[in-house]
Design a protein around this motif. Sequence first.
Motif, PDB file in Angstrom:
ATOM      1  N   TYR A 188       5.747   0.134 -18.235  1.00 22.04           N
ATOM      2  CA  TYR A 188       4.417   0.618 -17.875  1.00 22.04           C
ATOM      3  C   TYR A 188       3.527  -0.356 -16.785  1.00 22.04           C
ATOM      4  N   ALA A 189       3.709  -1.309 -16.967  1.00 28.17           N
ATOM      5  CA  ALA A 189       3.129  -2.538 -15.892  1.00 28.17           C
ATOM      6  C   ALA A 189       4.500  -2.326 -14.712  1.00 28.17           C
TER       7      ALA A 189
ATOM      8  N   ALA B 292       0.906  -1.407  -0.283  1.00 24.55           N
ATOM      9  CA  ALA B 292      -0.035  -0.084   0.206  1.00 24.55           C
ATOM     10  C   ALA B 292       0.721   1.728   0.262  1.00 24.55           C
ATOM     11  N   HIS B 293       2.022   0.836   0.573  1.00 26.73           N
ATOM     12  CA  HIS B 293       2.714   1.797   0.195  1.00 26.73           C
ATOM     13  C   HIS B 293       3.323   2.153  -1.292  1.00 26.73           C
ATOM     14  N   ILE B 294       3.975   3.752  -1.828  1.00 28.37           N
ATOM     15  CA  ILE B 294       4.794   3.750  -2.809  1.00 28.37           C
ATOM     16  C   ILE B 294       6.284   2.933  -2.783  1.00 28.37           C
TER      17      ILE B 294
ATOM     18  N   ALA C 101       6.103   8.289  -7.341  1.00 26.53           N
ATOM     19  CA  ALA C 101       5.041   6.826  -7.302  1.00 26.53           C
ATOM     20  C   ALA C 101       5.766   6.559  -9.294  1.00 26.53           C
ATOM     21  N   VAL C 102       6.906   7.539  -9.876  1.00 24.06           N
ATOM     22  CA  VAL C 102       7.936   6.717 -10.875  1.00 24.06           C
ATOM     23  C   VAL C 102       8.709   6.633 -10.665  1.00 24.06           C
TER      24      VAL C 102
ATOM     25  N   VAL D 167       2.211   4.143  -8.829  1.00 19.91           N
ATOM     26  CA  VAL D 167       1.221   5.722  -9.011  1.00 19.91           C
ATOM     27  C   VAL D 167      -0.445   5.055  -8.853  1.00 19.91           C
ATOM     28  N   SER D 168      -0.633   4.076  -9.052  1.00 22.32           N
ATOM     29  CA  SER D 168      -1.917   4.233  -8.685  1.00 22.32           C
ATOM     30  C   SER D 168      -1.660   3.778  -6.913  1.00 22.32           C
ATOM     31  N   ALA D 169      -1.238   3.316  -6.115  1.00 20.61           N
ATOM     32  CA  ALA D 169      -1.217   3.412  -4.814  1.00 20.61           C
ATOM     33  C   ALA D 169      -0.438   4.631  -4.667  1.00 20.61           C
ATOM     34  N   ALA D 170      -0.205   5.904  -4.988  1.00 19.60           N
ATOM     35  CA  ALA D 170       0.217   7.079  -5.016  1.00 19.60           C
ATOM     36  C   ALA D 170      -1.089   7.747  -4.870  1.00 19.60           C
ATOM     37  N   GLY D 171      -2.189   6.965  -5.599  1.00 19.39           N
ATOM     38  CA  GLY D 171      -3.665   7.401  -5.987  1.00 19.39           C
ATOM     39  C   GLY D 171      -3.417   8.789  -6.844  1.00 19.39           C
TER      40      GLY D 171
END
Length: 516
Positions: free
Chosen positions: A373-374, A259-261, A482-483, A380-384
Motif C-alpha cells: 500500500y505504501a 511528479a510523473h507516475i 498508477a498501480v 496513485v496520488s501523483a495520478a490525482g
Amino acid sequence: MKLEGPVYQSLVQGAKVAGQPYGVDQHDVIESTVEELLKESTSAARPGMLLGRVQSGKTKTFLGVMALAMDNGFDLFIVMTKGTKALSEQTYERLKQSFAPSIEEDLLRVFDIMEFPSKLTKDEQKRPVVIVAKKQTKNLSRLMALLFETYPALGQRRTLIVDDEADFASIGFSGKDEDGFADMQKIMSQIDALRAKLSHSSFLQVTATPYSLYLQPRDAKNKEGELYRPIRPAFTKLVPIHQAYVGGEYYFGHNQDPAHIGSYVYVPIDLMELEILDEPDARKFKLKDALTSPRIAGLRRGLITFVVGAVIRRLQAKKEGKPPGRYSFLIHTKAGRAAHQWQVQVIEALVEQMIEAAEAESPDFSKLVADAYADLSPSVSAAGMWLPPLAEVRPAVTSHVEKLQIEKVNSDNDVKSLLDMNGQLELRNALNVFIGGGILDRGLTIGNMIGFYYGRRANRFQQDTVLQHHRMYGARPKADMAVTRFYTTPVLHLMLRTIHEFDAALRASIEAGDGE
C-alpha cells in the motif's frame, strides 16, 4: 480511389459503434497505404511496410487497409500469422468480428486455411475471399494446393498478402525455437514460391520490430542451398499511436521525475531470485518458506502488490458506481516448460500461504499488505486519483487472495483453451496470474495487466525478439498505470531502456524521411 465503398464504410462504422473509432491520422495512413499498393509499387522483393509499436493497434490499421483495398479492386486476401494456433485463432476471430456486417451482406467470406470448406458455391467463388494461414509448413502447403489446384481461379485474382508479425518468418534460422516451431528457412522459401506464383499480388508487411527486415542482404540461402529473395520494404507507413497507448517512453523516460507516475513503475529484483525460479533446489529455497524466504522477496512483493493494486482499482470502481475490473499479472523469465512448471508450484505455494496468513490475521501478512500500500500510494496520488484508506484495503485484500487464478501458458493447446471470445487471454477471475515463455512474445493480448515480472536472459539480446517480450505495452488506462509495477534486474532494465532508445531513434529517422 473510392473511399465510400461498402466494406470500408461498414468497418469504420463498426469501430465507431464499438467505441474505437478510426482517427483522422489512421484514415490518412490507411488511404496512403492503399494508394501505394494500387500503384503496384510493391513486389515480391520490395513489399510495403506498416510499422507500428508493440500492441499499438497494428491489426486495426491493417484491417482498414484490407477493407479499403477490397473496395478498390483487390478480391483475394491472405493474412499470414505467426506459427501458433493461438495467434492464428485470435486473428481469425478478429477478422470475422470486424467484417461481420459485410459477411452478413454477402460482400466477402473469411476462412481459416485448415478449415476451408470442401467446396465453394459458384456464388461464393464470386465474392472477395479472406484466408488466414499460419506461417507453418502444413498451412502453406494447403494454401498452395487450394489456390493453384483446387480453385485455380483464386490464384488469378488481384491479391493482397498481409504478413502479420512479418519479421518472425522473414529471416531464416535452423532447427526449432523454444516453442517447437518448424524451420523458418523452409517456410520462407514456401512464402517466396507463393508470391512468385500468384498472378497479381501485392505484399504488405506488418510489424513493430522491423530491424531484421531493413537490414537483410540482397539474397540468402537456406540450409538446402535454395536461394530466396529478401523482402525489404519498398515503402514504410507508420501506424499512428493512439492517446491511450503506453510504451517505452512511459517505462523508461521518466525515471527521475517524481511528479510523473512512470517514475514509480520500475522495481529492481535480484538476479539470484531469477536463478531460484529456474529450477527446484532445496539447498537454496523450500516451498514451505514461500511467504517468508528472502530468496524470492521480489516475486512475493510483486504478487502482494498486484493484489493490493487490483483491490485499490476495484474499490475506486465501486466508489464511481462502475463494475469492478479483472486484472492480470505476467511472469516471463525463461522459455523452458520445466521452469514454468516449477514457477507454478512456487506461486501456488505462495498463494496458499497468503490465504492461510490472511485468514489468521498474521502480523507478517499485514505488514506485506501495508508495505505494498505504501509503495502504491505515491503513484496513485501523483495520478490525482482517490486512494482508499488502508483500513478499507486490508480486509478486501484478505478476501481477494482467494480469487487468484494461476495459469501456465506455454503450448498451443494451453493457449487456445485460455482464449476468450475476442481471441485474447481470458481473465476468468478477478486476479489472474499468467506464467509463460516465448508463446506470449508476439501478438497475444493480455488485458488489464498491472504487474509484469520479467527475467528473460540471453547470451546475446536480439532487439526484434526482446521488444516483442514487452506485453506491458499497449492501451492502458492512466488509472491502471498508477498501480502498475514492472519487476526486473538492473542489468535487464538497462538493456531494455537501451533497446527503447534505439527503437525511438529508428522511428524518428523514418518520420524525418530518412528511412532509406
